[in-house]
Design an enzyme around this catalytic site. Structure first.
Site, PDB file in Angstrom:
ATOM      1  CG  HIS A 127      26.983  41.653  60.970  1.00 55.94           C
ATOM      2  ND1 HIS A 127      26.692  40.546  61.713  1.00 55.94           N
ATOM      3  CD2 HIS A 127      26.667  41.327  59.696  1.00 55.94           C
ATOM      4  CE1 HIS A 127      26.238  39.592  60.931  1.00 55.94           C
ATOM      5  NE2 HIS A 127      26.200  40.040  59.703  1.00 55.94           N
ATOM      6  CE1 TYR A 138      35.827  39.356  59.299  1.00 52.40           C
ATOM      7  CE2 TYR A 138      37.246  38.570  57.522  1.00 52.40           C
ATOM      8  CZ  TYR A 138      36.216  39.379  57.964  1.00 52.40           C
ATOM      9  OH  TYR A 138      35.572  40.197  57.075  1.00 52.40           O
ATOM     10  N   PRO A 157      40.045  39.544  49.603  1.00 51.27           N
ATOM     11  CG  PRO A 157      38.863  37.555  49.276  1.00 51.27           C
ATOM     12  CD  PRO A 157      40.098  38.274  48.851  1.00 51.27           C
ATOM     13  CE  LYS A 196      37.736  48.367  54.735  1.00 50.77           C
ATOM     14  NZ  LYS A 196      36.408  48.015  55.270  1.00 50.77           N
ATOM     15  CE1 TYR A 229      35.715  43.186  58.326  1.00 48.02           C
ATOM     16  CE2 TYR A 229      33.658  44.014  59.248  1.00 48.02           C
ATOM     17  CZ  TYR A 229      34.362  43.058  58.527  1.00 48.02           C
ATOM     18  OH  TYR A 229      33.699  41.997  57.969  1.00 48.02           O
TER      19      TYR A 229
HETATM   20  P1  RFL Z   1      33.072  43.689  38.463  1.00 50.13           P
HETATM   21  O1  RFL Z   1      32.058  43.242  39.443  1.00 50.13           O
HETATM   22  O2  RFL Z   1      34.149  42.745  38.079  1.00 50.13           O
HETATM   23  O3  RFL Z   1      32.283  44.148  37.168  1.00 50.13           O
HETATM   24  C1  RFL Z   1      32.928  44.479  35.948  1.00 50.13           C
HETATM   25  C2  RFL Z   1      31.965  44.264  34.808  1.00 50.13           C
HETATM   26  O4  RFL Z   1      32.622  44.607  33.580  1.00 50.13           O
HETATM   27  C3  RFL Z   1      32.355  43.614  32.606  1.00 50.13           C
HETATM   28  N1  RFL Z   1      33.415  43.593  31.589  1.00 50.13           N
HETATM   29  C4  RFL Z   1      33.302  44.163  30.374  1.00 50.13           C
HETATM   30  N2  RFL Z   1      32.323  44.847  29.800  1.00 50.13           N
HETATM   31  C5  RFL Z   1      32.529  45.289  28.550  1.00 50.13           C
HETATM   32  N3  RFL Z   1      33.680  45.082  27.849  1.00 50.13           N
HETATM   33  C6  RFL Z   1      34.707  44.406  28.390  1.00 50.13           C
HETATM   34  N4  RFL Z   1      35.828  44.197  27.698  1.00 50.13           N
HETATM   35  C7  RFL Z   1      34.540  43.917  29.710  1.00 50.13           C
HETATM   36  N5  RFL Z   1      35.339  43.222  30.553  1.00 50.13           N
HETATM   37  C8  RFL Z   1      34.638  43.038  31.678  1.00 50.13           C
HETATM   38  C9  RFL Z   1      32.253  42.340  33.411  1.00 50.13           C
HETATM   39  O5  RFL Z   1      31.519  41.333  32.720  1.00 50.13           O
HETATM   40  C10 RFL Z   1      31.561  42.807  34.668  1.00 50.13           C
HETATM   41  O6  RFL Z   1      30.152  42.702  34.583  1.00 50.13           O
HETATM   42  O7  RFL Z   1      33.799  45.024  38.936  1.00 50.13           O
HETATM   43  P2  RFL Z   1      33.208  46.279  39.790  1.00 50.13           P
HETATM   44  O8  RFL Z   1      31.878  46.696  39.240  1.00 50.13           O
HETATM   45  O9  RFL Z   1      34.300  47.247  39.882  1.00 50.13           O
HETATM   46  O10 RFL Z   1      32.881  45.661  41.224  1.00 50.13           O
HETATM   47  C11 RFL Z   1      33.904  45.219  42.075  1.00 50.13           C
HETATM   48  C12 RFL Z   1      33.401  44.093  42.979  1.00 50.13           C
HETATM   49  O11 RFL Z   1      32.781  43.116  42.186  1.00 50.13           O
HETATM   50  C13 RFL Z   1      34.547  43.465  43.803  1.00 50.13           C
HETATM   51  O12 RFL Z   1      35.411  44.459  44.275  1.00 50.13           O
HETATM   52  C14 RFL Z   1      34.032  42.679  45.016  1.00 50.13           C
HETATM   53  O13 RFL Z   1      33.265  41.586  44.621  1.00 50.13           O
HETATM   54  C15 RFL Z   1      35.218  42.192  45.881  1.00 50.13           C
HETATM   55  N6  RFL Z   1      34.804  41.343  47.018  1.00 50.13           N
HETATM   56  C16 RFL Z   1      34.312  41.906  48.182  1.00 50.13           C
HETATM   57  N7  RFL Z   1      34.182  43.247  48.303  1.00 50.13           N
HETATM   58  C17 RFL Z   1      33.612  43.794  49.426  1.00 50.13           C
HETATM   59  O14 RFL Z   1      33.525  45.025  49.511  1.00 50.13           O
HETATM   60  N8  RFL Z   1      33.161  43.021  50.471  1.00 50.13           N
HETATM   61  C18 RFL Z   1      33.254  41.667  50.438  1.00 50.13           C
HETATM   62  O15 RFL Z   1      32.781  41.004  51.368  1.00 50.13           O
HETATM   63  C19 RFL Z   1      33.879  41.060  49.284  1.00 50.13           C
HETATM   64  N9  RFL Z   1      34.002  39.727  49.193  1.00 50.13           N
HETATM   65  C20 RFL Z   1      34.916  39.955  46.923  1.00 50.13           C
HETATM   66  C21 RFL Z   1      34.520  39.166  48.051  1.00 50.13           C
HETATM   67  C22 RFL Z   1      35.405  39.338  45.770  1.00 50.13           C
HETATM   68  C23 RFL Z   1      35.515  37.957  45.722  1.00 50.13           C
HETATM   69  N10 RFL Z   1      36.007  37.417  44.508  1.00 50.13           N
HETATM   70  C24 RFL Z   1      35.503  36.261  43.882  1.00 50.13           C
HETATM   71  C25 RFL Z   1      36.909  38.167  43.684  1.00 50.13           C
HETATM   72  C26 RFL Z   1      34.612  37.795  48.005  1.00 50.13           C
HETATM   73  C27 RFL Z   1      35.136  37.185  46.862  1.00 50.13           C
HETATM   74  C28 RFL Z   1      35.275  35.683  46.916  1.00 50.13           C
HETATM   75  C1  PHB Z   2      31.247  37.478  52.266  1.00 43.48           C
HETATM   76  O1  PHB Z   2      30.208  37.512  52.944  1.00 43.48           O
HETATM   77  O2  PHB Z   2      31.264  36.972  51.134  1.00 43.48           O
HETATM   78  C2  PHB Z   2      32.480  38.059  52.837  1.00 43.48           C
HETATM   79  C3  PHB Z   2      32.472  38.594  54.119  1.00 43.48           C
HETATM   80  C4  PHB Z   2      33.621  39.144  54.659  1.00 43.48           C
HETATM   81  C5  PHB Z   2      34.784  39.139  53.906  1.00 43.48           C
HETATM   82  C6  PHB Z   2      34.799  38.613  52.620  1.00 43.48           C
HETATM   83  C7  PHB Z   2      33.647  38.062  52.088  1.00 43.48           C
HETATM   84  O3  PHB Z   2      35.905  39.662  54.455  1.00 43.48           O
END
Ligand code: RFL
Ligand code: PHB
Length: 392
Positions: free
Chosen positions: A74, A203, A295, A299, A387
């Protein structure tokens, strides 16, 4: 059963898997201990937007091939407010930088497959994981697997176990926490329909609340709408979701939305959180274990990747160069970058959402800031450079 490794990694999310891969490339032995099953980890639909720094890191880890082929680059984002679209030419404003749409699920799958192909050990469905001895020279991770107690001795523990993990909880008495909780959530829908805006993430700020149009591929869309925190997924039929999304976009875009059955629907609360410090003797926190962003700025996953970059470099320096400089500066180095992303995510969240307690003055200030943002090159540039991700 007892075992020994150099780095014990807690959690097989993107942070843990990427760290494992980078360490393996550098010849550093590691074992991952994960509470859930591999299928469960892959079933979580989360992030979708990767900064260039993250894509580069995936290449460095030897898993950059598919994101290079299938990721959708993008060059711009769009802000929609007061019923009008305003493109922000992120590529032009940052001297050629872009972001890539590629699902966290796909990235996780690539890393899992690379780990399996390299014959590296991941213990899934590990119960009662506990950490010991990180204050001294001989840390130990204990857990139960198939009803049996196991012990993993190691040089270092990397806490990559997310916001609700055991790593930060283990050192909670030594952590200072900084937090903002927002008075709304995001309802997200994944659907196999072509994205309404295939070339820019959209957005939207409307009087009905925030909306976001994103994508996973040319045939799979990811959309979000701001919703009250106490809403339940069951309150939202697919039809209600599509109607609400359309109402929050400008008329032209609303008309272009292709609807279809949702393949995933979930509500996520929004939170800003930072733990300080991120190092406790031989235990290190990385990714969501140490910090959370709302989110809005996309980041979270990108910050996790840069923590892991710093942490892998620190371990590599320790083993290859016998220097602990990287280990000693890990927390400070990460936090500098983390706080900038926290600030950006907090700012964009405030700018784009409707807050229940905003009065007329607050509302007008928000409108003025949006107007300024899209009409000032300086302000648009500040948005664009954050961004795409600040330099490492
Ligand atoms: P995770 O992915 O939560 O993984 C942690 C892992 O640890 C396990 N765990 C354990 N294992 C052993 N013993 C325990 N006691 C444990 N407790 C937990 C878990 O089962 C899991 O498998 O953390 P990690 O690896 O640091 O990754 C972080 C990312 O997942 C998170 O920052 C992103 O998903 C955030 N996020 C976004 N980030 C972006 O950079 N760009 C995006 O577009 C974006 N969109 C989002 C998002 C997060 C969202 N939600 C639901 C929080 C959109 C959403 C809706
Ligand atoms: C996504 O594609 O899930 C997404 C994109 C941009 C954001 C957050 C989530 O800021």
């Amino acid at each position: 059963m007892n075992q020994r490794t150099q780095v014990a990694i807690i959690g097989a999310g993107p942070s843990g898997l990427l760290l494992g891969q980078l360490l393996h490339k550098a010849g550093i032995d590691n074992v991952i201990v994960e509470r859930q099953s591999g299928d469960y980890v892959l079933g979580r639909i989360r992030a979708g937007i990767l900064e260039q720094v993250t894509v580069d890191l995936l290449r460095e880890a030897g898993v950059g091939e598919r994101v290079g082929r299938e990721g959708v680059v993008h060059h711009s984002i769009e802000l929609v407010f007061a019923g009008t679209r305003h493109p922000i030419d992120v590529h032009g404003l940052t001297g050629g930088k872009v972001v890539t749409a590629y699902g966290q699920t796909e990235l996780t799958k690539d890393l899992m497959e690379a780990r399996a192909a390299a014959g590296l050990q991941t213990v899934y469905e590990a119960a009662d994981v506990s950490l010991h001895g990180h204050d001294g020279d001989a840390p130990v991770v204990r857990y139960r697997k198939d009803g049996q107690s196991r012990e993993l001795r190691c040089d270092f523990i990397a806490g990559c176990d997310g916001f609700h993990g055991v790593s930060r909880a283990t050192v909670k008495d030594h952590v200072t926490e900084f937090e903002r909780v927002y008075p709304f959530g995001w309802l997200g829908v994944l659907a196999d329909v072509p994205p309404v805006s295939p070339h820019a993430i959209v957005y939207g700020n409307s009087e009905r609340g925030f909306s976001l149009c994103s994508m996973r591929s040319m045939t799979r869309s990811r959309y979000y709408v701001q919703c009250p925190l106490d809403d339940k997924v069951e309150d939202w039929s697919d039809q209600r979701f599509w109607d609400e999304l359309r109402r929050r976009l400008d008329p032209e875009l609303a008309q272009k939305v292709v609807t279809g059955p949702s393949i995933e629907k979930s509500i996520a609360p929004l939170r800003s959180f930072v733990a300080e410090p991120l190092r406790f003797g031989r235990l290190f926190l990385a990714g969501d274990a140490g910090h959370i962003v709302p989110p809005t700025g996309a980041k979270g996953l990108n910050l996790a990747a840069t923590d892991v970059k710093y942490l892998s470099s620190a371990f590599i320096e320790h083993y290859a160069e016998r220097s602990d400089a990287g280990i000693d500066s890990y927390s400070q180095r990460c936090l500098r970058r983390i706080w900038k992303a926290e600030r950006f995510s907090w700012w964009l969240t405030n700018l784009m959402h409707r807050f229940p307690d905003t009065d007329g003055f607050g509302q007008r200030v928000q409108e003025a800031e949006l107007d300024y943002l899209v009409n000032s090159r300086a302000a648009s540039t500040a948005l664009a450079e954050n961004y795409v991700g600040l330099p490492l």
